[in-house]
Design a protein around this motif. Structure first.
Motif, PDB file in Angstrom:
ATOM      1  N   UNK A 174       1.296 -47.714 -54.438  1.00 27.79           N
ATOM      2  CA  UNK A 174       2.051 -46.469 -54.312  1.00 27.79           C
ATOM      3  C   UNK A 174       1.166 -45.354 -53.787  1.00 27.79           C
ATOM      4  N   UNK A 175       1.799 -44.374 -53.211  1.00 25.07           N
ATOM      5  CA  UNK A 175       1.143 -43.113 -52.912  1.00 25.07           C
ATOM      6  C   UNK A 175       1.652 -42.123 -53.955  1.00 25.07           C
ATOM      7  N   UNK A 176       0.730 -41.523 -54.707  1.00 25.81           N
ATOM      8  CA  UNK A 176       1.094 -40.613 -55.792  1.00 25.81           C
ATOM      9  C   UNK A 176       0.439 -39.262 -55.536  1.00 25.81           C
ATOM     10  N   UNK A 177       1.241 -38.195 -55.515  1.00 28.51           N
ATOM     11  CA  UNK A 177       0.682 -36.860 -55.284  1.00 28.51           C
ATOM     12  C   UNK A 177       1.329 -35.854 -56.225  1.00 28.51           C
ATOM     13  N   UNK A 178       0.628 -34.734 -56.407  1.00 34.25           N
ATOM     14  CA  UNK A 178       1.124 -33.690 -57.307  1.00 34.25           C
ATOM     15  C   UNK A 178       2.303 -32.910 -56.748  1.00 34.25           C
ATOM     16  N   UNK A 179       2.468 -32.844 -55.457  1.00 36.83           N
ATOM     17  CA  UNK A 179       3.588 -32.106 -54.839  1.00 36.83           C
ATOM     18  C   UNK A 179       3.677 -30.679 -55.371  1.00 36.83           C
ATOM     19  N   UNK A 180       2.538 -29.973 -55.347  1.00 39.24           N
ATOM     20  CA  UNK A 180       2.460 -28.570 -55.760  1.00 39.24           C
ATOM     21  C   UNK A 180       2.751 -28.339 -57.241  1.00 39.24           C
ATOM     22  N   UNK A 181       2.656 -29.369 -58.047  1.00 40.45           N
ATOM     23  CA  UNK A 181       2.784 -29.263 -59.496  1.00 40.45           C
ATOM     24  C   UNK A 181       1.573 -29.954 -60.112  1.00 40.45           C
ATOM     25  N   UNK A 182       1.351 -29.786 -61.402  1.00 38.55           N
ATOM     26  CA  UNK A 182       0.237 -30.463 -62.068  1.00 38.55           C
ATOM     27  C   UNK A 182       0.679 -31.060 -63.406  1.00 38.55           C
ATOM     28  N   UNK A 183       1.661 -31.935 -63.397  1.00 38.40           N
ATOM     29  CA  UNK A 183       2.177 -32.471 -64.662  1.00 38.40           C
ATOM     30  C   UNK A 183       1.207 -33.406 -65.396  1.00 38.40           C
ATOM     31  N   UNK A 184       0.174 -33.891 -64.727  1.00 37.07           N
ATOM     32  CA  UNK A 184      -0.740 -34.824 -65.376  1.00 37.07           C
ATOM     33  C   UNK A 184      -1.882 -34.115 -66.107  1.00 37.07           C
ATOM     34  N   UNK A 185      -1.975 -32.800 -65.979  1.00 41.45           N
ATOM     35  CA  UNK A 185      -2.978 -32.045 -66.730  1.00 41.45           C
ATOM     36  C   UNK A 185      -2.676 -32.214 -68.220  1.00 41.45           C
ATOM     37  N   UNK A 186      -3.684 -32.667 -68.969  1.00 40.12           N
ATOM     38  CA  UNK A 186      -3.589 -32.895 -70.420  1.00 40.12           C
ATOM     39  C   UNK A 186      -2.592 -33.999 -70.798  1.00 40.12           C
ATOM     40  N   UNK A 187      -2.170 -34.825 -69.866  1.00 38.89           N
ATOM     41  CA  UNK A 187      -1.207 -35.888 -70.152  1.00 38.89           C
ATOM     42  C   UNK A 187      -1.867 -37.045 -70.903  1.00 38.89           C
ATOM     43  N   UNK A 188      -1.096 -37.723 -71.715  1.00 39.76           N
ATOM     44  CA  UNK A 188      -1.540 -38.935 -72.405  1.00 39.76           C
ATOM     45  C   UNK A 188      -1.168 -40.121 -71.527  1.00 39.76           C
ATOM     46  N   UNK A 189      -2.177 -40.722 -70.888  1.00 41.42           N
ATOM     47  CA  UNK A 189      -1.968 -41.860 -69.987  1.00 41.42           C
ATOM     48  C   UNK A 189      -2.838 -43.036 -70.409  1.00 41.42           C
ATOM     49  N   UNK A 190      -3.043 -43.178 -71.711  1.00 32.52           N
ATOM     50  CA  UNK A 190      -3.893 -44.266 -72.212  1.00 32.52           C
ATOM     51  C   UNK A 190      -3.376 -45.619 -71.737  1.00 32.52           C
ATOM     52  N   UNK A 191      -4.318 -46.439 -71.255  1.00 31.91           N
ATOM     53  CA  UNK A 191      -3.987 -47.795 -70.858  1.00 31.91           C
ATOM     54  C   UNK A 191      -3.245 -47.938 -69.539  1.00 31.91           C
ATOM     55  N   UNK A 192      -3.099 -46.881 -68.781  1.00 29.46           N
ATOM     56  CA  UNK A 192      -2.393 -46.956 -67.504  1.00 29.46           C
ATOM     57  C   UNK A 192      -3.176 -47.834 -66.523  1.00 29.46           C
ATOM     58  N   UNK A 193      -2.452 -48.520 -65.660  1.00 27.47           N
ATOM     59  CA  UNK A 193      -3.047 -49.320 -64.595  1.00 27.47           C
ATOM     60  C   UNK A 193      -2.591 -48.717 -63.269  1.00 27.47           C
ATOM     61  N   UNK A 194      -3.562 -48.281 -62.467  1.00 29.31           N
ATOM     62  CA  UNK A 194      -3.278 -47.733 -61.136  1.00 29.31           C
ATOM     63  C   UNK A 194      -4.035 -48.609 -60.155  1.00 29.31           C
ATOM     64  N   UNK A 195      -3.320 -49.456 -59.458  1.00 26.70           N
ATOM     65  CA  UNK A 195      -3.920 -50.504 -58.633  1.00 26.70           C
ATOM     66  C   UNK A 195      -3.461 -50.378 -57.192  1.00 26.70           C
ATOM     67  N   UNK A 196      -4.421 -50.381 -56.269  1.00 24.98           N
ATOM     68  CA  UNK A 196      -4.119 -50.347 -54.831  1.00 24.98           C
ATOM     69  C   UNK A 196      -3.208 -49.180 -54.454  1.00 24.98           C
ATOM     70  N   UNK A 197      -3.468 -48.034 -55.051  1.00 28.14           N
ATOM     71  CA  UNK A 197      -2.692 -46.821 -54.781  1.00 28.14           C
ATOM     72  C   UNK A 197      -3.555 -45.791 -54.065  1.00 28.14           C
ATOM     73  N   UNK A 198      -2.906 -44.823 -53.451  1.00 30.19           N
ATOM     74  CA  UNK A 198      -3.561 -43.653 -52.883  1.00 30.19           C
ATOM     75  C   UNK A 198      -3.093 -42.482 -53.725  1.00 30.19           C
ATOM     76  N   UNK A 199      -4.019 -41.874 -54.474  1.00 30.41           N
ATOM     77  CA  UNK A 199      -3.660 -40.868 -55.472  1.00 30.41           C
ATOM     78  C   UNK A 199      -4.341 -39.538 -55.154  1.00 30.41           C
ATOM     79  N   UNK A 200      -3.575 -38.455 -55.155  1.00 23.28           N
ATOM     80  CA  UNK A 200      -4.116 -37.099 -55.010  1.00 23.28           C
ATOM     81  C   UNK A 200      -3.490 -36.250 -56.109  1.00 23.28           C
ATOM     82  N   UNK A 201      -4.108 -36.278 -57.288  1.00 21.59           N
ATOM     83  CA  UNK A 201      -3.541 -35.620 -58.461  1.00 21.59           C
ATOM     84  C   UNK A 201      -4.621 -34.927 -59.280  1.00 21.59           C
ATOM     85  N   UNK A 202      -4.173 -34.013 -60.127  1.00 21.91           N
ATOM     86  CA  UNK A 202      -5.039 -33.304 -61.055  1.00 21.91           C
ATOM     87  C   UNK A 202      -4.848 -33.898 -62.446  1.00 21.91           C
ATOM     88  N   UNK A 203      -5.889 -34.595 -62.939  1.00 24.92           N
ATOM     89  CA  UNK A 203      -5.881 -35.221 -64.256  1.00 24.92           C
ATOM     90  C   UNK A 203      -6.736 -34.420 -65.248  1.00 24.92           C
TER      91      UNK A 203
END
Length: 122
Positions: A26-55
């Motif tokens: 997948x391509x994952x982007x913030x789209x002018x938002x930052x919902x992943x700031x302080x998010x609980x993403x324990x155990x997530x698997x991000x494989x073969x993706x293009x990511x531009x996000x604020x964690x």
């Protein structure tokens, strides 16, 4: 990638809240938002993706991130026991992140391949 292979970080968070833990090709982007700031993403698997996000401050303990995460921000994130092996990390920030047990082997940053045990400090 096709348009249907792109999601916003807000959609990733919604899917995670519904129990989805694996995100692939997948391509994952913030789209002018930052919902992943302080998010609980324990155990997530991000494989073969293009990511531009604020964690910033996110909990990614035990995450598997084998992806292109160039330009992402992981400042003050909890990356304990996370696996970033082989990931592209150019222009990525890790300042203040907790990294005990994290693996960055074979990840690369601006042409530098990391050896086993290396933890980014930028």
């Amino acid at each position: 990638m096709h348009a249907e292979d792109s999601i916003t970080s807000a959609e990733l968070l919604v899917r995670y809240a519904r129990g989805v833990r694996e995100f692939r090709n997948l391509e994952v982007s913030d789209a002018d938002e930052t919902p992943l700031v302080d998010a609980d993403l324990r155990g997530i698997v991000i494989e073969d993706c293009f990511v531009t996000c604020d964690f910033t401050g996110a909990d990614l303990r035990g995450a598997q991130v084998h992806a292109n995460v160039k330009t992402c921000i992981f400042a003050n994130a909890d990356l304990r026991d996370a696996d970033f092996a082989g990931s592209a990390l150019c222009s990525t920030t890790f300042i203040g992140a907790k990294m005990e047990g994290a693996n960055f082997e074979d990840a690369y940053y601006h042409g530098i391949d990391f050896a086993a045990g290396y933890l980014p400090e930028w």
